[in-house]
Enzyme design. Structure first.
Site, short mmCIF file in Angstrom:
data_model
loop_
_atom_site.label_atom_id
_atom_site.label_comp_id
_atom_site.label_asym_id
_atom_site.label_seq_id
_atom_site.Cartn_x
_atom_site.Cartn_y
_atom_site.Cartn_z
N TYR A 14 0.82 -1.22 0.00
CA TYR A 14 0.00 0.00 0.00
C TYR A 14 0.86 1.28 0.00
O TYR A 14 0.76 2.10 0.91
CB TYR A 14 -0.96 0.00 1.21
CG TYR A 14 -2.03 -1.06 1.08
CD1 TYR A 14 -3.18 -0.80 0.35
CD2 TYR A 14 -1.87 -2.31 1.66
CE1 TYR A 14 -4.16 -1.77 0.21
CE2 TYR A 14 -2.84 -3.30 1.52
CZ TYR A 14 -3.99 -3.01 0.79
OH TYR A 14 -4.94 -3.97 0.66
N TYR A 147 -12.03 -7.84 6.90
CA TYR A 147 -10.91 -7.87 5.95
C TYR A 147 -10.59 -9.32 5.63
O TYR A 147 -10.39 -10.13 6.53
CB TYR A 147 -9.66 -7.18 6.53
CG TYR A 147 -8.49 -7.28 5.58
CD1 TYR A 147 -8.39 -6.41 4.49
CD2 TYR A 147 -7.52 -8.27 5.72
CE1 TYR A 147 -7.35 -6.51 3.58
CE2 TYR A 147 -6.47 -8.38 4.81
CZ TYR A 147 -6.39 -7.50 3.75
OH TYR A 147 -5.37 -7.61 2.85
C1 LIG Z 1 -4.00 -11.05 6.37
C2 LIG Z 1 -5.34 -11.60 6.25
C3 LIG Z 1 -5.78 -12.19 5.03
C4 LIG Z 1 -4.92 -12.20 3.79
O1 LIG Z 1 -3.75 -12.94 3.94
P1 LIG Z 1 -2.50 -12.65 2.97
O2 LIG Z 1 -1.49 -13.68 3.39
O3 LIG Z 1 -2.06 -11.24 3.24
O4 LIG Z 1 -2.98 -12.84 1.58
C5 LIG Z 1 -7.06 -12.71 4.99
N1 LIG Z 1 -7.86 -12.69 6.07
C6 LIG Z 1 -7.47 -12.14 7.25
C7 LIG Z 1 -8.41 -12.17 8.41
C8 LIG Z 1 -6.21 -11.57 7.37
O5 LIG Z 1 -5.85 -11.02 8.53
#
Ligand SMILES: *Cc1c(COP(=O)(O)O)cnc(C)c1O
Length: 438
Positions: A14, A147
């Site tokens: 980002y 997220y």
């Molecule tokens: C970090 C995260 C993801 C994504 O994982 P990446 O390894 O960054 O692709 C998905 N869900 C949650 C809850 C996360 O904290």
């Protein structure tokens, strides 16, 4: 280190190519300490984004990596198998909720989420082909402030505001977002009373859209990158009941919360519920390599594979990379020794003892904690460049975002480390320059 090249040619998470903020050059890391090229030694308060739970350069993990490199770093997983994958999946299933039975190894958290969504879609496709009175369901119900990752399907179930849905309109499928529950604070091991209004919007939406919803996907107990919100276990109990009532699958994204971070091995244990599909990642290799997994029940797996495709349609090149699997096995073996419980409990005790004192600062809107997670929410956003340098000057590594300063230190942190992290936050709260004036 050629920092100018870094600034001119390399993207960081980002970041802008137009106005890149300075990055601190790391030489090495050991235990809970990050050593900068410039000589400073920083206490890590981030576990490198929830991952390095056992700290850096753990002897058992280093050893597992060395031994596996001497045997093989990688072979394809189509038609071949190997002990690192088998040992790892045995470990995952022995730790995961009891109903979990099949493991799909993926390369990152976002991919594990993509895989979980594809499983749910294929599940309903197959169900429809067996019984055409069942509709093909292709919507997901999720929560605001959630997220789930940066890839497209993961983005489509991430809070529209922080995944910038507007920008991708026409490309992202539109799913259903329910209001996210209020934040609650556990005190002396007890949750306050649950406000039943919390579930109303979710209940309305799952009822209205019951024939379209393939699955509910959410982060249990802790909504991470979408706002560091801690919510009541009773909300999850109701979610499980509603999913059962309407025959909707429940996907729990424990990529951030899995493997002890919230004080339970998996956050769903706070509510005593089990998912139909579980995503894990981040701490799986204790930060050594990128690896994640999507785990499901026998019933879901077998339904997925009974559609005309005859298999689950996914298979990445680096699936079950032996090096990553060997390190993950060693990391889960450490988890199985059960020191994490004492470690996370003692971090939580220090948070409970020290964090409430920060409430007296006018900049502070809310302070909350659970297990190895401590959150300080401020009224105004941080000035990233100033506060980052401030933390480095204080000898800590803490990376806030927006109005959230949060700590999720490695489990092996001692009480002095945690106190030093909290003191650094307090000193930032005493420095108006660290925040954007309103
Ligand atoms: C970090 C995260 C993801 C994504 O994982 P990446 O390894 O960054 O692709 C998905 N869900 C949650 C809850 C996360 O904290």
């Amino acid at each position: 280190m050629d920092l100018q090249f870094d600034r001119e040619h390399i993207w960081h998470p980002y970041t802008s190519t137009l106005s890149p903020l300075p990055c601190f050059p790391v030489k090495s890391a050991e235990g809970v300490r990050i050593h900068l090229e410039t000589g400073e030694v920083l206490i890590d308060g981030m576990s490198s984004w929830w991952s390095a739970i056992h700290g850096y350069r753990h002897p058992a993990l280093d050893q597992a990596a060395h031994s596996q490199i001497d045997a093989m770093s990688h072979v394809m997983f189509g038609g071949l198998t190997h002990d690192p994958a088998i040992s790892l999946c045995k470990n995952i299933l022995s730790l995961a909720p009891k109903n979990m039975n099949h493991v799909f190894l993926a390369d990152s958290g976002s991919v594990a989420v993509e895989v979980s969504l594809k499983m749910a879609l294929q599940y309903w496709y197959a169900k429809h082909s067996q019984d055409t009175s069942q509709s093909i369901r292709s919507k997901f119900l999720t929560l605001e402030h959630g997220y789930h990752g940066d890839t497209f399907a993961a983005m489509s179930v991430t809070d529209p505001n922080n995944s910038m849905h507007k920008m991708y309109k026409g490309f992202l499928p539109e799913h259903i977002f329910a209001k996210s529950p209020e934040c609650y604070q556990i005190q002396n091991g007890h949750w306050p009373e649950f406000n039943p209004d919390d579930i109303l919007d979710f209940e309305t939406k799952i009822t209205e859209h019951q024939h379209e919803i393939a699955a509910v996907i959410l982060e249990p107990i802790v909504q991470g990158a979408g706002g560091m919100r801690l919510y009541h276990p009773e909300f999850l109990v109701r979610v499980r009941q509603l999913c059962d009532q309407f025959g909707v699958l429940l996907i729990l994204d424990e990529i951030a919360t899995g493997f002890g971070r919230t004080g339970k091995l998996f956050a769903c244990e706070h509510a005593n519920i089990q998912p139909d599909i579980l995503c894990v990642g981040k701490a799986l290799t204790s930060g050594y390599m990128s690896l994640a997994a999507t785990v499901t029940t026998k019933a879901v797996a077998n339904m997925v594979c009974s559609s005309e495709a005859g298999c689950f349609m996914h298979g990445p090149t680096f699936m079950a990379n032996p090096l990553a699997c060997a390190i993950a096995t060693a990391s889960l073996n450490l988890i199985k020794q059960n020191h994490w419980q004492q470690q996370v409990a003692s971090i939580e005790a220090t948070f409970e003892q020290k964090l409430p004192m920060l409430r007296k600062y006018p900049l502070v809107k809310d302070v909350r904690w659970l297990g190895g997670i401590g959150v300080i929410e401020t009224h105004v956003p941080v000035n990233m460049e100033v506060i980052q340098q401030h933390f480095v000057d204080q000898g800590v590594w803490i990376r806030p975002f927006g109005r959230l300063i949060y700590l999720m230190p490695p489990y092996i942190s001692n009480q002095c480390d945690i106190i030093q992290l909290i003191s650094a936050v307090e000193s930032a709260l005493n420095s108006p320059m660290c925040f954007i004036a309103n």
